[in-house]
Scaffold this motif. Structure first.
Motif, PDB file in Angstrom:
ATOM      1  N   GLY A  77       5.192 -20.840   2.800  1.00  0.00           N
ATOM      2  CA  GLY A  77       5.723 -20.355   1.803  1.00  0.00           C
ATOM      3  C   GLY A  77       5.091 -18.814   1.449  1.00  0.00           C
ATOM      4  O   GLY A  77       5.938 -18.040   0.799  1.00  0.00           O
ATOM      5  N   VAL A  78       3.958 -18.757   1.646  1.00  0.00           N
ATOM      6  CA  VAL A  78       3.323 -17.400   1.399  1.00  0.00           C
ATOM      7  C   VAL A  78       4.163 -16.119   2.230  1.00  0.00           C
ATOM      8  O   VAL A  78       4.587 -15.072   1.996  1.00  0.00           O
ATOM      9  N   LYS A  79       4.655 -16.548   3.589  1.00  0.00           N
ATOM     10  CA  LYS A  79       5.287 -15.562   4.403  1.00  0.00           C
ATOM     11  C   LYS A  79       6.849 -15.325   3.789  1.00  0.00           C
ATOM     12  O   LYS A  79       7.281 -14.195   3.785  1.00  0.00           O
ATOM     13  N   VAL A  80       7.431 -16.486   3.317  1.00  0.00           N
ATOM     14  CA  VAL A  80       8.712 -16.291   2.623  1.00  0.00           C
ATOM     15  C   VAL A  80       8.624 -15.540   1.218  1.00  0.00           C
ATOM     16  O   VAL A  80       9.413 -14.588   0.948  1.00  0.00           O
ATOM     17  N   GLY A  81       7.260 -15.656   0.689  1.00  0.00           N
ATOM     18  CA  GLY A  81       6.963 -14.722  -0.513  1.00  0.00           C
ATOM     19  C   GLY A  81       7.113 -13.354  -0.218  1.00  0.00           C
ATOM     20  O   GLY A  81       7.310 -12.563  -0.853  1.00  0.00           O
ATOM     21  N   TRP A  82       6.236 -12.939   0.780  1.00  0.00           N
ATOM     22  CA  TRP A  82       6.079 -11.799   1.457  1.00  0.00           C
ATOM     23  C   TRP A  82       7.443 -11.143   1.793  1.00  0.00           C
ATOM     24  O   TRP A  82       7.961  -9.889   1.444  1.00  0.00           O
ATOM     25  N   ALA A  83       8.298 -11.942   2.388  1.00  0.00           N
ATOM     26  CA  ALA A  83       9.670 -11.475   2.940  1.00  0.00           C
ATOM     27  C   ALA A  83      10.649 -11.229   1.738  1.00  0.00           C
ATOM     28  O   ALA A  83      11.478 -10.134   1.697  1.00  0.00           O
ATOM     29  N   TRP A 118      10.329 -12.225  -8.787  1.00  0.00           N
ATOM     30  CA  TRP A 118       9.540 -13.313  -9.292  1.00  0.00           C
ATOM     31  C   TRP A 118       9.152 -14.357  -8.268  1.00  0.00           C
ATOM     32  O   TRP A 118       7.955 -15.039  -8.252  1.00  0.00           O
ATOM     33  N   GLY A 119      10.069 -14.744  -7.348  1.00  0.00           N
ATOM     34  CA  GLY A 119      10.112 -15.747  -6.563  1.00  0.00           C
ATOM     35  C   GLY A 119       9.075 -15.527  -5.521  1.00  0.00           C
ATOM     36  O   GLY A 119       8.248 -16.218  -4.926  1.00  0.00           O
ATOM     37  N   GLY A 120       9.221 -14.246  -4.973  1.00  0.00           N
ATOM     38  CA  GLY A 120       8.305 -13.739  -3.943  1.00  0.00           C
ATOM     39  C   GLY A 120       6.717 -13.667  -4.443  1.00  0.00           C
ATOM     40  O   GLY A 120       6.003 -14.194  -3.627  1.00  0.00           O
ATOM     41  N   LEU A 121       6.744 -13.192  -5.794  1.00  0.00           N
ATOM     42  CA  LEU A 121       5.408 -13.103  -6.266  1.00  0.00           C
ATOM     43  C   LEU A 121       4.652 -14.454  -6.355  1.00  0.00           C
ATOM     44  O   LEU A 121       3.751 -14.882  -6.247  1.00  0.00           O
TER      45      LEU A 121
END
Length: 142
Positions: A18-24, A124-127
């Protein structure tokens, strides 16, 4: 709610995926918005030439440089982890203006008009995926 109260709220941790997807997601948003800001700053005459006339934007290159400067500042704030929430708030306003402009011009809804919404969701989703304090402030209920 004070910051102390927010710090005490149990935070559902995001998975490493989830964190990696957020950064992507955040990276894609920064890449797109940065490219748009750069184009407005570096080649404003081209931006003016390709702007649909129904938007009724001025053809003055200074107008596009100002838009590019505002977008570059907001995107830079978003790209820096310490100021990412402020950047996201400012980008939300910028993208809301883009949506309003396209809506008033009668642009196609799903492609042009709502493109600012899609970018805002990525911002916002990434953050949200990468920032535990934001998940504490805006939790999804089970």
């Amino acid at each position: 709610m004070t910051t102390a109260a927010i710090d005490e709220v149990p935070v559902r941790s995001s998975t490493p995926v989830g964190v990696k997807v957020g950064w992507a997601l955040s990276g894609l948003a920064v890449l797109f918005l940065g490219t748009d800001a750069g184009a407005k700053l570096l080649v404003p005459a081209m931006m003016a030439a390709y702007t649909p006339p129904q938007l009724k934007f001025p053809t003055d290159p200074g107008f596009y440089r100002m838009l590019g400067s505002i977008l570059a500042l907001c995107t830079t704030l978003y790209a820096v982890p310490r100021t990412a929430v402020l950047g996201a708030l400012l980008l939300t306003g910028y993208l809301g203006g883009a949506i309003a402009s396209h809506l008033s011009a009668g642009s196609p809804l799903l492609s042009n008009t709502l493109f600012g919404l899609y970018l805002g969701l990525a911002v916002w989703g990434g953050l949200w995926l990468r920032e535990p304090r934001l998940r504490a402030l805006l939790p999804f209920r089970d």
